[in-house]
Design a protein around this motif. Structure first.
Motif: not given
Lengths: 116, 116, 116, 116
Positions: D32, D35, D37-38, D51, D54, D65, D70
DNA sequence: GTGGTCTAGACCACT
DNA sequence: GTGGTCTAGACCACA
């Protein structure tokens, strides 16, 4: 083109309508397409959403940007989009539909008649 | 049924495959369907996802829960699902397909022939 | 000089080509450079864009305006531009290139050889 | 990775650092990645910006994805990215650098020495 | 918990 | 005028 299907992202729907315009020749090759802001105002959606749709089309090679001027339909875009849309349909969507029809035991001829 | 289409939710794909089994009579009326845990393990997906798919089918009246025992195919489920799936297909999916075909200038009869 | 790299501003690309001409002595010191209108017409770009490029060069002391006459290459411009471009390259561009080369595990000597 | 170059979009810089992590094997294949948000929280930037970075990598086939779970490094991503980055560098960036060096009359050997 | 989408509003660079 | 980027905050679907 004024009301949106709530199940699919607006930017995708917008992308599709633009492709349709190109396929139908309503957006001629070499011509400008309506500006991001214009569309955003007309459709009452966020400029970024429009931008995303246009960007997809740039990535697909159907539109090109001219700095500070606007976005233009690429030469050859009409044939290109028609072709790729057809291929995508026949390769992906249509087989699923056929499978569905067979599974449900429906009569294709009957379905086609309903349309005439 | 071991790989998932990333564009549609797994729980929906799962629901559809179960419906397919019922329509085809592979899950006979009155019989148990594989347990949530079983499916989750087999398909390496989250039990909650399986639960959601099964719950949909319960809500549609195709499956029934028997506490502590398992989920069973309702009597009449085969006819019922076949009927509702047909209606849904004709009302929603087919018109979109027809529109798409016409937009792309494809010949429906040709497409259907290809499958024979 | 007839097609533009869409990733960098046209005015910058234009400025760079002019600097190149000066460095190479193709625009000699004391000589006029082509008028804004001329360049704009030749390159089919906006006169304002050309203006902006020329203005940068005026600010850098490489060109000078003579009202009603045109823009001229300053005396000493060749040496000056060569010098400042070198410094800028060594201080900014080259380190980034070296970092990139190392990250990619490429051999700088090999790369340089390829050019001989 | 905590301060950003103001001249290039954050999402691009972020994309580049992730590629670097993959190339260096710090993000192993099949693992992974942090994330959205992380990363957004760590770097104090907007989730959408993360985003976007990614998504680029997904489009490039370096990340994949898994719904609700994740984003993961694709198998073969390391070799793939190293390879494509190298090709891009040699085909696009390097020729411009060489041209620049020659135009400025710099000595490549001298430049390389400075680095040792 | 994960990512996806949209909004409203701001600022920037380019032409 | 054009498009590009970022923020802050909201809501949604999925696992």
């Amino acid at each position: 083109m004024n009301d949106w299907d709530d199940n699919t992202p607006i930017y995708l729907q917008l992308r599709n309508t633009v492709v349709r315009q190109i396929v139908q020749g309503r957006f001629a090759e070499g011509e400008v397409v309506p500006s991001v802001r214009q569309v955003a105002a007309d459709e009452k959606i966020n400029p970024i959403t429009v931008s995303k749709a246009y960007q997809m089309l740039v990535d697909e090679g159907l539109l090109e940007k001219r700095r500070g001027v606007g976005m233009f339909v690429c030469p050859g875009a009409q044939a290109k989009s028609l072709d790729s849309e057809r291929k995508a349909f026949i390769a992906e969507e249509w087989p699923r539909v056929v499978e569905r029809i067979e599974l449900l035991g429906l009569d294709p001829r009957q379905l086609l008649k309903g349309r005439d």
